[in-house]
Structures are given as C-alpha cells and as structure tokens.
Scaffold this motif. Structure first.
Motif, PDB file in Angstrom:
ATOM      1  N   ASP A  33       0.712  -1.149   0.208  1.00 23.61           N
ATOM      2  CA  ASP A  33      -0.239   0.056   0.142  1.00 23.61           C
ATOM      3  C   ASP A  33       1.038   1.119  -0.090  1.00 23.61           C
ATOM      4  OD1 ASP A  33      -2.154   1.842   0.355  1.00 23.61           O
ATOM      5  OD2 ASP A  33      -2.435   1.423   2.138  1.00 23.61           O
ATOM      6  N   ILE A  34       0.957   1.983  -1.076  1.00 17.18           N
ATOM      7  CA  ILE A  34       1.864   3.082  -1.289  1.00 17.18           C
ATOM      8  C   ILE A  34       1.021   4.394  -0.951  1.00 17.18           C
ATOM      9  CG2 ILE A  34       3.369   4.384  -2.817  1.00 17.18           C
ATOM     10  CD1 ILE A  34       3.621   1.721  -4.430  1.00 17.18           C
ATOM     11  N   THR A  35       1.728   5.316  -0.176  1.00 16.61           N
ATOM     12  CA  THR A  35       0.952   6.616   0.196  1.00 16.61           C
ATOM     13  C   THR A  35       2.093   7.730  -0.484  1.00 16.61           C
ATOM     14  OG1 THR A  35       2.208   7.038   2.287  1.00 16.61           O
ATOM     15  CG2 THR A  35       0.145   5.945   2.260  1.00 16.61           C
ATOM     16  N   GLU A  36       1.620   8.733  -1.085  1.00 18.29           N
ATOM     17  CA  GLU A  36       2.355   9.821  -1.495  1.00 18.29           C
ATOM     18  C   GLU A  36       1.853  11.200  -0.788  1.00 18.29           C
ATOM     19  OE1 GLU A  36       2.796   9.583  -5.860  1.00 18.29           O
ATOM     20  OE2 GLU A  36       1.475   7.888  -5.743  1.00 18.29           O
ATOM     21  N   ASP A  37       2.780  11.890  -0.650  1.00 16.48           N
ATOM     22  CA  ASP A  37       2.512  13.253  -0.193  1.00 16.48           C
ATOM     23  C   ASP A  37       3.673  14.265  -0.439  1.00 16.48           C
ATOM     24  OD1 ASP A  37       1.492  15.262   1.204  1.00 16.48           O
ATOM     25  OD2 ASP A  37       1.730  14.638   3.410  1.00 16.48           O
ATOM     26  N   THR A  38       3.855  15.379  -0.213  1.00 17.65           N
ATOM     27  CA  THR A  38       4.710  16.425  -0.520  1.00 17.65           C
ATOM     28  C   THR A  38       5.218  17.033   0.920  1.00 17.65           C
ATOM     29  OG1 THR A  38       3.555  18.142  -1.279  1.00 17.65           O
ATOM     30  CG2 THR A  38       4.073  16.718  -2.688  1.00 17.65           C
ATOM     31  N   THR A  39       6.454  17.560   0.921  1.00 18.65           N
ATOM     32  CA  THR A  39       6.812  18.105   2.088  1.00 18.65           C
ATOM     33  C   THR A  39       6.474  19.743   1.736  1.00 18.65           C
ATOM     34  OG1 THR A  39       9.243  18.785   1.214  1.00 18.65           O
ATOM     35  CG2 THR A  39       8.977  16.727   2.320  1.00 18.65           C
ATOM     36  N   SER A  40       6.418  20.695   2.649  1.00 16.44           N
ATOM     37  CA  SER A  40       6.321  21.969   2.699  1.00 16.44           C
ATOM     38  C   SER A  40       7.172  22.666   1.615  1.00 16.44           C
ATOM     39  CB  SER A  40       6.485  22.706   3.983  1.00 16.44           C
ATOM     40  OG  SER A  40       7.828  22.426   4.348  1.00 16.44           O
ATOM     41  N   SER A  41       8.096  22.072   1.228  1.00 14.20           N
ATOM     42  CA  SER A  41       9.130  22.698   0.481  1.00 14.20           C
ATOM     43  C   SER A  41       8.855  22.018  -1.046  1.00 14.20           C
ATOM     44  CB  SER A  41      10.605  22.430   0.599  1.00 14.20           C
ATOM     45  OG  SER A  41      10.881  21.050   0.524  1.00 14.20           O
ATOM     46  N   GLY A  42       7.824  21.141  -1.101  1.00 15.62           N
ATOM     47  CA  GLY A  42       7.529  20.361  -2.508  1.00 15.62           C
ATOM     48  C   GLY A  42       8.168  19.249  -2.737  1.00 15.62           C
ATOM     49  N   LEU A  43       9.046  18.540  -1.826  1.00 17.71           N
ATOM     50  CA  LEU A  43       9.612  17.254  -2.350  1.00 17.71           C
ATOM     51  C   LEU A  43       8.712  16.265  -2.025  1.00 17.71           C
ATOM     52  CD1 LEU A  43      13.081  17.456  -0.372  1.00 17.71           C
ATOM     53  CD2 LEU A  43      12.595  17.976  -2.885  1.00 17.71           C
ATOM     54  N   PRO A  44       8.312  15.314  -3.141  1.00 15.30           N
ATOM     55  CA  PRO A  44       7.747  13.903  -2.979  1.00 15.30           C
ATOM     56  C   PRO A  44       8.049  13.048  -1.866  1.00 15.30           C
ATOM     57  CG  PRO A  44       9.112  13.848  -4.735  1.00 15.30           C
ATOM     58  CD  PRO A  44       9.329  15.281  -4.398  1.00 15.30           C
ATOM     59  N   VAL A  45       6.959  12.608  -1.013  1.00 12.68           N
ATOM     60  CA  VAL A  45       7.256  11.865  -0.001  1.00 12.68           C
ATOM     61  C   VAL A  45       6.584  10.547  -0.222  1.00 12.68           C
ATOM     62  CG1 VAL A  45       7.077  11.291   2.428  1.00 12.68           C
ATOM     63  CG2 VAL A  45       7.331  13.618   1.673  1.00 12.68           C
ATOM     64  N   VAL A  46       7.135   9.421  -0.475  1.00 13.01           N
ATOM     65  CA  VAL A  46       6.579   8.129  -0.892  1.00 13.01           C
ATOM     66  C   VAL A  46       6.861   7.063   0.016  1.00 13.01           C
ATOM     67  CG1 VAL A  46       6.632   6.255  -2.723  1.00 13.01           C
ATOM     68  CG2 VAL A  46       6.813   8.572  -3.467  1.00 13.01           C
ATOM     69  N   ASN A  47       5.869   6.670   0.774  1.00 17.21           N
ATOM     70  CA  ASN A  47       6.135   5.506   1.899  1.00 17.21           C
ATOM     71  C   ASN A  47       5.259   4.510   1.297  1.00 17.21           C
ATOM     72  OD1 ASN A  47       7.529   7.009   3.783  1.00 17.21           O
ATOM     73  ND2 ASN A  47       5.506   7.973   4.410  1.00 17.21           N
ATOM     74  N   ALA A  48       5.744   2.997   1.713  1.00 16.95           N
ATOM     75  CA  ALA A  48       5.167   1.714   1.234  1.00 16.95           C
ATOM     76  C   ALA A  48       4.925   1.009   2.360  1.00 16.95           C
ATOM     77  CB  ALA A  48       5.887   1.306   0.060  1.00 16.95           C
ATOM     78  N   TYR A  49       3.894   0.343   2.533  1.00 16.79           N
ATOM     79  CA  TYR A  49       3.755  -0.889   3.571  1.00 16.79           C
ATOM     80  C   TYR A  49       3.342  -1.976   3.031  1.00 16.79           C
ATOM     81  CZ  TYR A  49       3.577   3.769   5.804  1.00 16.79           C
ATOM     82  OH  TYR A  49       3.494   5.084   6.321  1.00 16.79           O
ATOM     83  N   SER A  50       3.670  -3.124   3.481  1.00 21.06           N
ATOM     84  CA  SER A  50       3.497  -4.372   3.032  1.00 21.06           C
ATOM     85  C   SER A  50       1.618  -4.705   3.261  1.00 21.06           C
ATOM     86  CB  SER A  50       4.223  -5.420   3.620  1.00 21.06           C
ATOM     87  OG  SER A  50       3.670  -6.834   3.334  1.00 21.06           O
TER      88      SER A  50
END
Length: 495
Positions: A228-245
C-alpha cells in the motif's frame, strides 16, 4: 623550419626508445578490490561508474530475476581487464558494443576482458545480461536478498548489490541510477529516488525509478511485493513516498504512525543539518523477519520489528539523519563508520530532548555510566572498530558520546555550525574521520586531537569525563524513558 639530425647506430636506437610516449605502456588489469582493509575484495580498481541503468523482470512466485545492467564507466588506468562484483548467472557482457570475454573468480568476482583495452580516461559502456534466483545464491554463507511471501527485498550493509545488479561495490564509487522493473500486474516495485513512470502491458507492469544524486551501491534498494503506497509532499514541495506491505498485521498501525511523519522529521532535521540533500524521501516496511533498519538513500528500509512495541519515530529520525551523514557524505572506507552511526545516534538524542524526554547530555551521562571501566564495550574504538565490530553498540553509543563531548568542548555555537557545515562541505562525496577532525578544528579554532583520541580511538573508558562535560556520578542513573526506543536501532552483520 624542421632540421633533420642523423644519429648513427646505437644512439639512433636509443633516441627512438626515448621517443615512445608513456601512454604506449602495456594496459594492465584493474585491481580485484577497492583497497579497503576491512573488505579487501569489495569494489574494484581501474574504473569509476557514473551511472547504472538496470532494466529487469521479476517473477514473485519463483523468485526469478532477469534483465540487463548497463554501466557507464570511465577507465582510471590503461585497462586490459576489470572486475565486477556480482553473484548471479551472467549470460553475456559487451564493452562498447563488442562481446567481451568473462569468467568468475573468488566468491563474487566477474572478470571482464574487453575486445579492446580501455585507455586511461576513456569512457565506456558495459552491458551485462544476467539471471538467477537471488534467494538461493549464497556468498560466504549468506544472502542479502530477503525472500518475502509476495516477493523479495534487497537491503543490507555493507553488501546488497551482488544479488541484483553487477557493480563496483564500494562506497567510494557513487553513481546515479535508473531502475526499471517489470512485475505481474497487482505487484508493486519500490526503489530509490522518484517514480518516473508506471506502465502496464500484457499482464505485466513496469515501474521506472530514478536516483539523480550520487549514490553508493549498498544504499541502492529494491523491494517487490504487494504494498500500500502513500504519497505526499513536504512543505518545500519534495515528494514523500512511503510503502507498507499489505501483510504487516498488527504492526501496520504503528508503522504508519511512524513513517507518515517522515516529512515532518526531515524538516526538523534540516534545522540541525541544513537543507535536505536529495529530491525525494520516504520509507518502506516489507513483510520480513529482520530486526534492523537501513538508510537506503531517499527511501529507508524498516523491519516490522521496528514497530513491535508501537510507533517509533526515533528509528525514522536515525535513518533520515543518515541521509546527510552517510548517504550524501559517504565514508571513504568502512573504518569511518563512526561518521555515519555516531551522528545518526546523536540525532536520536536530540529528538528525545525535542520531544520533552531526556536531554542529549542526560542520555550521554547514562550511556557513560552504564558501562564499567572493565566492560568490553570500551575496547571497541568507534574511530576504527575493525570489521568484526563495525556495527557494535560502541560505534553507536560511544560514538554519540564522542559527539556530545565535542559539543561540550567547543560550545553550542561552534558545534551546531560544524553539524550543519559538514554535510555541505562534502555534499555528494566521501570523507573520513581525519577529515571530520580537521574540519571540527578549523571551525572551532580548537585543537581536538586529545579529545577524539580518548573518545574514538582509546581502547578503554575515558577517565576524565567531566572535562568534556559528563557527569562523574558513581551510580548508574535510572534508565531514561527514551532509551529502549533509541536502542532499538541497530544494523546487521550476516557474515
């Protein structure tokens, strides 16, 4: 005007010999190691890699991996032959488009002889076709490829690359990466950097990841399974990608409660270390039975075990601190591991203080008092611990004590200037312990040789902790509330 001078006999022959340019010397093989005394066979000599392009296909049901690695290299000597570190089956190798001869030697060496020697400074393209079942390939009795119920994971230190791509496997040779992997529809692929594209065709989906910044081979990761992949951005606009089995079970909630704070924690770390050095961040938690986390660049690997007792932001702090200390600024040799682990551990101490728990000084006092003078703990020198003790507790805890001792000696103003300036000074490169000591002396204006000798190299407990601001209490203080979670962060040794 050119004048022709006739020299008789032997003088003429000698003149011709002297006229032979130095570059006409016979090409020689590159060394089978990078010269690291801890791991003499790791890495290779004779060339540098600037980019890895990995185009692979993986079948989770059978753990079969196959594909092509294209390495862009530059010869650093006149090169007749060179080695790659790799353990899977090689089908063919081409150098500059021509078939090359190859053979295997040692535990993980592939010797490549190009059709034509490479001249020093020459750029070359090396294309390796290969296949194998990584989980069944052991080198020196172990594999760094972790089989999971729905796929596999490559994440280990100091070696992981051999089981999924051929490389010059030493942190001194950093490169950019394109990682493209086709998997059956419904399966996800996690790697470093940014996801460039995702395309499906005939029951297979190809995931394309890119790492633009220089990256050490052991910091390159690959995880394949159902995530299950979640996507977000930091306040400076960098992509944040986390993944959970999708099979984390009772650990899922705590894992999410921790990793979903990665952006926030990274912004907090920027206060101490300066701007985040990469163009992406995040992390992933596969369904493995491991007990360690690893700072794989931009996308750390975490074990479900890291969250067995609930949420654990401290482990996220540790692995994200490594993005500056260890990833952007990488070690020159494996003896320099203190720069990675001492500062990552210290970041956990700073986080404890920020969260209203014990201060960095209180944690340093507890760590110091917890080990009696005759404890073997003090026999390990964090500044050069030896390969058998590279991930010993002393590298982490005595290493962090050394950082606190530095802070107390030079004062907060100089200390935090050092903490932020060091990653900027060596961004994208490599440095060793001596480089750090010289930098700290330059910034602070103090001579620090004795301080570092006591805390990093002396094989015994420093006898005058008060000089560096430590408590000399004879009784061990009560265990800090944050101690257990801080201590949960460790790294493996499989051989």
């Amino acid at each position: 005007m050119r004048h022709r001078l006739l020299i008789p006999g032997a003088l003429a022959a000698a003149s011709l010999l002297l006229a032979v340019p130095a570059s006409a010397a016979e090409p020689t093989p590159g060394a089978p190691g990078a010269g690291d005394p801890y791991y003499p066979e790791y890495g290779n000599g004779g060339y540098d890699v600037s980019h890895y392009d990995l185009r692979l296909k993986y079948q989770p049901k059978t753990d079969e991996l196959a594909g092509t690695a294209t390495l862009l290299v530059t010869a650093t000597q006149d090169l007749s032959r060179f080695n790659l570190d790799f353990a899977l089956d090689v089908g063919s190798i081409r150098v500059n488009g021509e078939e090359a001869r190859f053979t295997t030697s040692g535990a993980h060496e592939v010797e490549v002889t190009p059709a034509k020697p490479l001249a020093a400074g020459e750029k070359a393209t090396v294309v390796v076709r290969y296949s194998g079942v990584p989980s069944k390939v052991e080198v020196n009795g172990f594999t760094s490829w972790m089989r999971t119920p729905d796929g596999g994971v490559a994440a280990n230190e100091p070696e992981a690359a051999w089981w999924w791509f051929p490389s010059n496997d030493h942190p001194k040779d950093k490169a950019s990466y394109d990682v493209s992997v086709a998997v059956p529809d419904g399966t996800q692929v996690i790697s470093n950097g940014t996801l460039q594209s995702q395309r499906s065709r005939a029951g297979w989906t190809r995931w394309n990841w890119r790492s633009r910044a220089p990256q050490a081979t052991y910091l390159s990761t690959l995880a394949i399974g159902k995530f299950d992949i979640t996507e977000d951005t930091t306040s400076s606009g960098l992509p944040v990608v986390n993944a959970y089995s999708k099979d984390l079970g009772e650990h899922e909630g705590a894992a999410r409660a921790s990793l979903e704070r990665t952006g926030e924690i990274t912004e907090w770390l920027e206060r101490y270390f300066g701007p985040y050095p990469f163009d992406a961040l995040g992390g992933y938690v596969p369904n493995t039975d491991t007990t360690y986390a690893l700072e794989t660049q931009t996308r750390p690997f975490y074990s479900p075990d890291d969250f067995a007792d609930g949420s654990n932001t401290s482990v996220v702090v540790h692995e994200m601190a490594h993005q500056w200390y260890g990833d952007s600024v990488s070690l020159k040799g494996w003896k320099d591991i203190w720069i990675n682990e001492g500062f990552a551990r210290y970041s956990q101490w700073l986080w404890s203080e920020d969260q209203g728990e014990e201060t960095a000084q209180e944690l340093a006092d507890y760590a110091y008092a917890s080990h009696k003078a005759d404890d073997d703990f003090w026999k390990v020198a964090p500044g050069d611990p030896g390969p058998d003790n590279q991930f010993h507790a002393a590298v982490y805890d005595r290493g962090a004590m050394a950082v606190q001792a530095l802070r107390n000696t030079v004062g907060d103003r100089a200390f935090f200037t050092i903490l932020k300036g060091w990653p900027s000074e060596h961004a994208g490169g490599n440095a060793d312990v001596d480089d750090f000591i010289a930098y700290a002396e330059k910034v602070s204006g103090k001579r620090l040789g004795t301080l570092f000798q006591e805390w990093l190299f002396q094989p015994s407990k420093p006898k005058a902790p008060a000089r560096a601001g430590f408590s000399a209490a004879s009784r061990v203080p009560a265990e800090p509330k944050s101690w257990k979670q801080i201590q949960s962060v460790s790294h493996p040794r499989h051989h």
